[in-house]
Design a protein around this motif. Structure first.
Motif, mmCIF file in Angstrom:
data_model
loop_
_atom_site.group_PDB
_atom_site.id
_atom_site.type_symbol
_atom_site.label_atom_id
_atom_site.label_comp_id
_atom_site.label_asym_id
_atom_site.label_seq_id
_atom_site.Cartn_x
_atom_site.Cartn_y
_atom_site.Cartn_z
ATOM 1 N N LEU A 86 -45.063 -74.389 91.052
ATOM 2 C CA LEU A 86 -46.422 -73.934 91.307
ATOM 3 C C LEU A 86 -47.212 -74.036 90.008
ATOM 4 O O LEU A 86 -46.840 -73.451 88.990
ATOM 5 N N MET A 87 -48.309 -74.790 90.066
ATOM 6 C CA MET A 87 -49.132 -74.994 88.879
ATOM 7 C C MET A 87 -50.360 -74.083 88.932
ATOM 8 O O MET A 87 -51.064 -74.036 89.945
ATOM 9 N N ILE A 88 -50.588 -73.366 87.838
ATOM 10 C CA ILE A 88 -51.760 -72.505 87.705
ATOM 11 C C ILE A 88 -52.444 -72.849 86.395
ATOM 12 O O ILE A 88 -51.798 -72.875 85.343
ATOM 13 N N TRP A 89 -53.742 -73.129 86.459
ATOM 14 C CA TRP A 89 -54.458 -73.499 85.247
ATOM 15 C C TRP A 89 -54.558 -72.307 84.313
ATOM 16 O O TRP A 89 -54.756 -71.169 84.742
ATOM 17 N N ASP A 90 -54.456 -72.571 83.015
ATOM 18 C CA ASP A 90 -54.480 -71.490 82.028
ATOM 19 C C ASP A 90 -55.778 -70.699 82.092
ATOM 20 O O ASP A 90 -55.792 -69.494 81.854
ATOM 21 N N ARG A 91 -56.863 -71.366 82.450
ATOM 22 C CA ARG A 91 -58.149 -70.670 82.541
ATOM 23 C C ARG A 91 -58.126 -69.629 83.660
ATOM 24 O O ARG A 91 -58.745 -68.580 83.565
ATOM 25 N N HIS A 92 -57.402 -69.931 84.725
ATOM 26 C CA HIS A 92 -57.288 -68.972 85.817
ATOM 27 C C HIS A 92 -56.340 -67.830 85.451
ATOM 28 O O HIS A 92 -56.549 -66.684 85.844
#
Length: 280
Positions: A217-223
């Motif tokens: 699962l990929m989550i952007w660092d900004r999120h």
């Protein structure tokens, strides 16, 4: 013969009016983060006089350092008009009121579609190069990007193509026909959104994500750094229970948010992030 001479004379008088003989613009303004970065990559010194305030934001712009020294705009027609630009470059879906007003005021405005693939990046790069009179520089960037894509493709042949999904604030994810999908595919993974029939960017219920159970699962660092209510879903207990840290991947938002030749680096970064996550 006299008639032909008259036609040629009339056409010659018309050329400056339609910009054919004007040559490359001397004063260029960009009002969109993605055109900001394309223009900064290609403009000759002094040609690009202003970029959007987003270009200077180091959390979302890969070229925030290059934006130093350029005038910053906030996409307002009055501030841009006062800059007396020869050319304004904008995104297709941003600053609509500004773009429409500038056009009515007779300014030369060129709008760019967001890149949904590396082919789109090539097309937009060449188009920007043509507008700025920097065709050779644009072609060099495109060639360099494609050489890197070929290298990455050769290295990625041995991957077993696990499924990778993305999840962001307000439960948004992406699927087919998106730049994210192309990056994920070229990194050697199958994209969850594509696998379950999603096109474009849309919301994915948390329950559906948990049931789909992608390998990563990929989550952007900004999120991840977002403390707002819209990002609270990213710390939901169900998400934590299904996806431990060894299956979560953090991605640098700056490489994904805009399609430029710099985006190619997102492929290797994604591979490295998955390998690093799996090794923990």
């Amino acid at each position: 013969m006299h008639g032909l001479k008259t036609i040629v004379t009339v056409l010659a008088m018309m050329l400056p009016a339609v910009g054919i003989a004007a040559g490359p613009p001397d004063r260029v303004v960009s009002v969109n983060l993605c055109t900001d970065q394309l223009a900064m990559l290609l403009a000759r010194p002094g040609q690009l006089i202003s970029v959007s305030h987003l270009a200077a934001d180091e959390t979302i712009s890969l070229m925030s350092a290059e934006a130093v020294g350029l005038r910053i705009n906030h996409g307002l027609a009055e501030e841009i008009f006062r800059l007396e630009p020869d050319l304004v470059v904008a995104g297709k879906y941003t600053t609509r009121a500004t773009v429409n007003l500038l056009k009515r005021l007779g300014k030369h405005v060129e709008e760019f579609d967001p890149a949904r693939s590396f082919e789109d990046i090539s097309e937009n790069t060449r188009r920007m190069g043509g507008l700025l009179g920097e065709e050779d520089a644009a072609e060099r960037l495109v060639k360099q990007m494609h050489l890197e894509l070929m290298r990455l493709h050769a290295e990625g042949k041995a991957l077993n193509r696990p499924i990778l999904g993305s999840f962001g604030s307000n439960s948004y994810t992406s699927g087919a026909e998106t730049l994210e999908n192309d990056i994920v595919g070229k990194a050697g993974f199958r994209h969850l959104g594509d696998e379950i029939g999603i096109r474009g960017t849309t919301r994915l219920p948390l329950e559906a994500l948990v049931l789909a159970n992608p390998d990563y699962l990929m989550i952007w660092d900004r999120h991840r750094a977002n403390q707002s209510r819209s990002a609270s879903v990213l710390s939901h207990p169900a998400l934590d229970a299904r996806f431990g840290e060894e299956r979560r991947v953090s991605a640098d938002t700056r490489y994904w948010i805009c399609g430029t030749p710099l985006t190619v680096d997102a492929i290797q970064r994604l591979r490295d992030a998955v390998r690093g996550s799996s090794a923990e």
